[in-house]
Every structure is written in C-alpha cells, then in structure tokens.
Write an enzyme that holds these catalytic residues in place. Structure first.
Site, PDB file in Angstrom:
ATOM      1  N   ILE A 193       0.847  -1.193   0.000  1.00 19.81           N
ATOM      2  CA  ILE A 193       0.000   0.000   0.000  1.00 19.81           C
ATOM      3  C   ILE A 193       0.887   1.249   0.000  1.00 19.81           C
ATOM      4  O   ILE A 193       1.715   1.412   0.887  1.00 19.81           O
ATOM      5  CB  ILE A 193      -0.916   0.039   1.246  1.00 19.81           C
ATOM      6  CG1 ILE A 193      -1.681  -1.273   1.389  1.00 19.81           C
ATOM      7  CG2 ILE A 193      -1.865   1.223   1.187  1.00 19.81           C
ATOM      8  CD1 ILE A 193      -2.482  -1.365   2.682  1.00 19.81           C
ATOM      9  N   ASP A 196       5.609  -5.266  15.843  1.00 21.79           N
ATOM     10  CA  ASP A 196       5.707  -4.942  14.420  1.00 21.79           C
ATOM     11  C   ASP A 196       4.734  -3.807  14.057  1.00 21.79           C
ATOM     12  O   ASP A 196       5.103  -2.843  13.380  1.00 21.79           O
ATOM     13  CB  ASP A 196       5.394  -6.207  13.606  1.00 21.79           C
ATOM     14  CG  ASP A 196       5.381  -5.934  12.118  1.00 21.79           C
ATOM     15  OD1 ASP A 196       6.442  -6.004  11.484  1.00 21.79           O
ATOM     16  OD2 ASP A 196       4.298  -5.629  11.580  1.00 21.79           O
ATOM     17  N   GLY A 213       2.680 -20.129   6.662  1.00 25.56           N
ATOM     18  CA  GLY A 213       3.786 -19.188   6.461  1.00 25.56           C
ATOM     19  C   GLY A 213       3.417 -17.743   6.728  1.00 25.56           C
ATOM     20  O   GLY A 213       4.191 -16.834   6.448  1.00 25.56           O
ATOM     21  N   LYS A 260       5.428   0.262  12.702  1.00 25.64           N
ATOM     22  CA  LYS A 260       4.777   0.912  11.565  1.00 25.64           C
ATOM     23  C   LYS A 260       4.052   2.177  12.009  1.00 25.64           C
ATOM     24  O   LYS A 260       4.057   3.189  11.290  1.00 25.64           O
ATOM     25  CB  LYS A 260       3.823  -0.067  10.884  1.00 25.64           C
ATOM     26  CG  LYS A 260       4.600  -1.164  10.141  1.00 25.64           C
ATOM     27  CD  LYS A 260       3.744  -2.375   9.853  1.00 25.64           C
ATOM     28  CE  LYS A 260       4.556  -3.449   9.136  1.00 25.64           C
ATOM     29  NZ  LYS A 260       3.845  -4.748   9.147  1.00 25.64           N
TER      30      LYS A 260
END
Lengths: 427, 427
Positions: free
Chosen positions: A136, A201, A187, A205
């Site tokens: 994005i 995480d 995964g 951001k």
C-alpha cells in the site's frame, strides 16, 4: 540511454521480487524515467544457496564492499533486514554519496530521523515506502496528498499475521492457539511469533506513520502496546453479537492537539470499512480535517507487493537523479506536538470480566464504576464455567486514567478478574 | 520567501474551498514548498454575488484577461466548469506560459490528450487530480505507485450520486424514484440528474482512469454504458438474498491483452471491499499483476475534499517550479492496446425476466439458453403480479455477444421481457 547502476543488499523474498520486477518491467521503467536501470551487484549471506531468479550478468558476492566501495553504483537497495548491521551499511552508502532505498521498518522506526539527517547532509535520497503496509503506497500518499490538509487521525490494520489470526477466530470460531498454528503452517506467522502477536511490528509501523502524518518523531516506549495473545474467542463472539469485529488496530490520533499512539485489540463496527479487511490484508484509514475519511487497502506483505513499493522508490530516486533534484527528504513535514496525558484520552470500552458466581458480585462492579464516575450502555452476564460467570459491558466514553483505576480496583476484588478491556470505535 | 501568484477561474464550491485552504494552511504549505502562495486574482461570473470566503487583498473581477494577460501570474486554477469555454481559457493560459490546475473532469475526459500535448510543448505543468473521485488521490497513486507494475484492472464506485441512491434502495428498501428524490432534497443529485444516473459522469472518470492505468486514450463512445434509472427494488432485494449488493461500477479491464471499459449496475459480493462503500463515498479498486488487489476509498465530492486534491496539484506544481522541473506530463505512460471484441468479454450475469404466468415459459427460456450454449448456477421463479411471474438466474460465464443474442431472442418471445442483465463480480 544513460544507465543507473544498482547494488542490492540481500536476496531473500523481497530482494528476489525486486530483481524479478526490474527485469520484467525494464522497458516500462525506462520509458518513464529515461534511464536504464542495471542491477550490477547483489550481496548475499550464503553464496551456495540456490536462487530462483535469473541473475545473468549480475555479480553475486558475499562482500558488502563490492557495493559500498564501487563508485559506479549510484543506488543501494537494502532488503537484508537486521537493524544495526543494516544501519552501518546504509550510513556507509550515504557517506559514499549513494542514494538508498530500504524496506526495513525496524531500522526506520528506530533510526529514521538520524539516517534522514545524514541523507540530507549528503544530498542523497533515502526512501522507504515498503517499510509500512507492504504493497500500500501510504507514505507517498500522506506526503503528496495530505500536504495541504491537517491529518487528525491515522489508524489501521498494519500487521497481516495478527489480522489473519483475528479473521480466522472471527470467521471459523477457532481459538487463538489454533489460529496461530494455522498461520504458522501457511507461512503467515513465524516460528517465534512474538514480534507480530504482541503488536511490536505494528507499533514500528505506527511510529513511521506518526512521523509522516503528524511530523513527530516518537519511539517504541511512546506507543501504548497490547498484543492479541490474550484475546479470547468468547470475547470475539460477544463482540460479534454486539455488531463488532475485534481487530488489532494501530491508532495515532490528535486529542486536544496532543498526540496519542496505541496498538491493541479494538472493537470495530461491522459497517466501518476497516472491519471488512480480511486475513493477511492491511488497510490504513486516514482522517483529514478537510478531506474527511479515506482508506487505503491492499496486501501488507508478500514478495511482489513489497517489491513493487521498493520499485516505486527506485523510480522516484531515478527521476530525481535525472532531474537533478535528489537530497530532498521523503517527508518534509515536522511539527512541535506533545503526547497526550492519559486523562485526556477518552474512548468507550468493551470490558469483559470473570466473576465468581455468587451473590453480590454485580454490586461490587457497579460500586467501583460509580465511584469512578463511569457509566455503561450495556451490561450482560452469562455462564462461563461451573464456578464462574462472565460479565461484559460496553461503557460510555471514559479516560484511560479512569479505566486504569477501574481495572486496578476490580482486580483487587478476589472474586473478579479483568479478562479484556478494549477500545470501541464509533461508526 | 519568493511568492508564486495564482489566478483562480471560478468561485463556486470548489473555488471557495481552494481559497479557504490556501489561507488556512499557508504556513504549512510554505514550509513544504519554500514558496509563498498568493491568490492574486479571482475571475467570477457574477460580481454582485455574496461570497462566504475572506477575500482581503484579492482582486475579484469578471474579466478573464485580468488573469490570462497578467504576466505576474504563474499558475491558473480552473474551477469554473464548462467544456469549450474552459478549454479556450486553459489553452490561452498555457500559451502564455502559465501552469494550470483544473478539477474539470468533462474537459479532461474530452480534451485531455490535446491539452496535455499543448502543456508539454509550452513546458508547462497541467494537473487534474480532483477530476476523478474528488478527495481520493487516485491519479497520483497510479502514476507514482504502479509505475513498475502492470495494472490488469481498475474498477470502482466513481459517482457519489448514484452510490447514494443505490445505498438507500438497498438499506431502506425504497424505490429508485423515492431515493432519487431524497438525493435531490439533500443536494446529492441535481434537478436534472441525467448525467449522474445514466452513468455519463462515471464514464468520463473511467476515461481518465483508463488513460492513467493503461496508457490508452479512449472516448465516451468506447465506454459501454448503462445507468441506474432502470434498476428495480425487486432486483436489489433478490441480489441481497443471493449475497450481493448492486452498485453502479465503472470497470476498465484487460481481457486477452485487449481493453474493455464499461459502466453499469453490477452485483458485488457482500464480502468484496467495494460492497461496503456507502452513500456518497467513492472507491477505486486497482489490481496490479505484482501488487494484487488494492483499494482507495474516500469522499468523491464536496468543497474541502475536492479542494484538497486541487491543493495537492498546486503544491506539486509549486515544487516543480522551485526545482525547475515543470513541463513533465502528469501521466507519462502510453501504450498501444486494442479494445476487446464483445466475444472476448466474459462475465457471469444476473438476469431478471418478467414472464407471463402460463405453462411452457420456462421451457422457452431454457431452450434459448441451451441454443446459445449458456448455462446457469441458479434459477428462481417468484410471483411478480397477478398476471406475471419473475424469473431470475445467475449464469455461468458468458460472452457479451452471447448475452446480446440471448436478450434479443428472449425479447422476441411476446410473453417474456428482460428486466435486467447485470454483470456478477467474483469474490
């Protein structure tokens, strides 16, 4: 046509995608930039590893100086990961007058301001679109399209792993543990999922998004952080009955001109566009004073989506080289702004309690709420197990300070335990 | 700080928003561009009209030459509307070496290539972000973030009026006529709504989006066009039962490397992000070969959202002036690409028929379908009125050519009438 030589550090998923896209779209890129982009050298960790991309004519080495000390390489693409080592290499590249594109979110969240200053001083470009929300183009959009506006809130689903887990729990009614295991098998989650599921995480951001939206540098310790490992299926189902989905949301918001940044499970109304973001997808919802509510949706990770964002940066740098306009910050906006006090930050909350099933418990809860001047829209009691009941409520707006005092007092009652206290988003 | 003088043509909703935002955000804009933006002259149609914006220090005139012949004005903002007159003024401005920003979709859809060439020849900038989807920065995003990718489809809700009407019909179960009247009362639809409800406005936007996404200039006659004035509440409710919402969608899509562009009512699965776009909002869904599915959502019109897009363009032009890089096309991508034949364009269809309620009708329908080698997933028959039944079906994929032959043959049966034949989108 003049060539621009590129050196790439790292040939994992994203690196391979970058090489593949540079090869496949060479003609289109040349027609736009007026330059031929040549991958000259790739630095890898393990020379013996088999690679899936065609590397004819490319020098592959495990010596980073083959890129950093090659004066013919103008642009370094860092897709190797790590923080300290990557920082060292990027600093060396910038000091050698090379432009840098990186997808390294941990690095930019931690050392972004420092590296940006160095790039500026060296009249070099430093771009990192791929560091937030993979495919994005959210950083560019904030820079280019909100420059004349005043952003009041940026919130979003910026971690695909946790959104996958929450979607599975919501859609299939499976437990957190089962959904995590499935994500690992597919995964979408790593063997050690801590960084994702504990919201770290997402917080990185949000640090970068906050810098772009509000011109303010913050650190991880400024982000109020709660992960999803404690989210119970029962609360997801109760939220569903009330018309909400529970999502891990990062929220960076102006409150009385002060900034509040948090990552945590939030109840999102089913009709809010963020509620429709499924599985590993990401979306960033930006509210501008002028433009109102906008949302940018797409894949948050993956080889080609992330590589595409890296390519956008490479093309931007190439155009800047061609026009002689390198050395301008990716984001030029900075502002003086304070962080909000916990007494200013108000939300309605969803609170879920485990209560020993005997008379007088509800009285204790309502006494504490009344004492803290907090009220609720809705309160329900259901059976939890043989000994305990579950009490859930949706409160009116209350401050974080109020919430913390209520949690503390409820937990002090030995027959009641706070299971969840999540923000509730308006329509 | 060096000033850049701006002349504005038109002071309606968008023009007022532009003046307001330039005033309110002067400091932020200067800090980003290094230039002071000064609105020097505004050309209006009616000098006696009361204005809601502060125009201290601005010359207001009804003489367009006060802008076009003033050598101190470097940038002209056209927000007056009309096609031929606006074209004449923009040509004059460009010939006088002035940069131009416009929000005029009809103009750009009709004369975009011609004006772009003139701008290039004059080494001037010509930007028009606000011409498509008001507050959503979709043109810039395609240029900046899909440059290295290969777009395979652009589809979207690009007309707020029709989306408002369809949302009301879907949510409140009101008829088309009632929803239109409500939209008119709220100012979302004009007294003569033809341009919106017949899909012409959406088609203009698809022409511009097609140019950006596929590098191909098309005209209105290349867009297959169907409006919403024939959409029946019964079909909206039948679609809802099947898990779909009917939306007016523009679709520009590569099929066997050929391009197909259409505007019409489409059945969108409830879980598709476009299905959640409510009321007057817009959204553009871009599918890239590398990046996959992305969506850009926001307000499609309105004073400040549209003005914000105009301001983004003004800031871009200002930066270009400051860096000496004006005269580059907004969109530099062009490609040789043919339009698709109607035999190549395949979709599943939702077909709704009015059938005289007597034996043998279903046989006639299935005979025609079988003859044309078309099959369906689902067929239902319900009562329509005392004399007629309603038959609806969802077909497997069929070509437009097949669909047209089927419609023709069904309409030739005097007891059966085709009410609707809408594309059905996959999940």
């Amino acid at each position: 046509m003049e060539a621009i030589n590129i050196g790439i550090l790292g040939l994992g998923t994203v690196g391979s995608g970058v090489v593949r896209m540079l090869t496949n779209h060479a003609e289109k890129i040349s027609s736009i930039t007026g330059r031929r982009l040549v991958v000259k050298t790739i630095v890898v960790h393990d020379l013996s590893k088999k690679r899936s991309v065609d590397m004819t004519g490319i020098k592959v080495t495990d010596d980073v100086d083959a890129v950093l000390s090659d004066p013919s390489i103008q642009l370094v693409v860092e897709v190797m990961g790590t923080v300290e080592t990557a920082k060292k290499y990027i600093e060396q590249a910038l000091k050698a007058g090379k432009h840098v594109v990186t997808a390294n979110k941990d690095l930019i969240a931690t050392y972004g301001p420092e590296l940006t200053s160095l790039a500026l001083q060296q009249k070099c470009d430093l771009y990192y679109e791929a560091s937030v929300a993979g495919g994005i183009p959210i950083l560019r959009t904030i820079v280019n399209s909100f420059a004349a506006d005043r952003i009041v809130e940026v919130k979003g689903i910026v971690n695909g792993t946790t959104n996958y887990i929450m979607t599975q729990m919501n859609q299939k009614g499976v437990s957190y543990a089962a959904a995590l295991q499935q994500a690992q098998e597919l995964g979408f989650a790593e063997a050690d999922p801590t960084n994702d599921v504990e919201g770290i995480d997402a917080a990185y951001k949000m640090i970068i998004l906050t810098q772009f939206a509000f011109g303010k540098d913050i650190t991880l310790s400024n982000v109020k952080l709660e992960g999803i490992s404690g989210v119970k299926l029962e609360d997801i189902e109760e939220a569903k009955r009330l018309g909400y989905k529970i999502k891990l949301l990062g929220i960076s918001k102006l409150i009385n001109e002060h900034l509040d940044v948090s990552v945590g499970p939030v109840l999102v109304p089913r009709s809010q566009p963020l509620a429709t973001v499924q599985n590993e997808n990401n979306a960033v919802f930006v509210t501008g004073a002028a433009v109102g509510e906008t949302m940018f949706y797409g894949p948050g990770a993956g080889e080609l989506p992330t590589a595409n964002s890296v390519l956008s940066d490479i093309i931007t740098v190439t155009k800047n080289i061609a026009m002689g306009t390198t050395g301008v910050r990716f984001n030029d906006y900075s502002a003086q702004i304070k962080l909000a006090e916990s007494s200013e930050v108000v939300y309605p909350y969803y609170i879920s309690l485990k209560v020993l099933d005997k008379p007088g418990q509800m009285l204790k809860i309502t006494e504490i709420m009344t004492k803290e001047n907090a009220s609720f829209n809705l309160i329900t009691q259901t059976e939890l197990d043989e000994k305990n009941a579950r009490v859930t409520m949706v409160t009116h707006e209350m401050s974080e300070a109020q919430l913390n005092r209520i949690k503390e007092q409820i937990n002090a009652v030995d027959t009641i335990e706070v299971i969840a206290a999540y923000k509730v988003l308006g329509e």
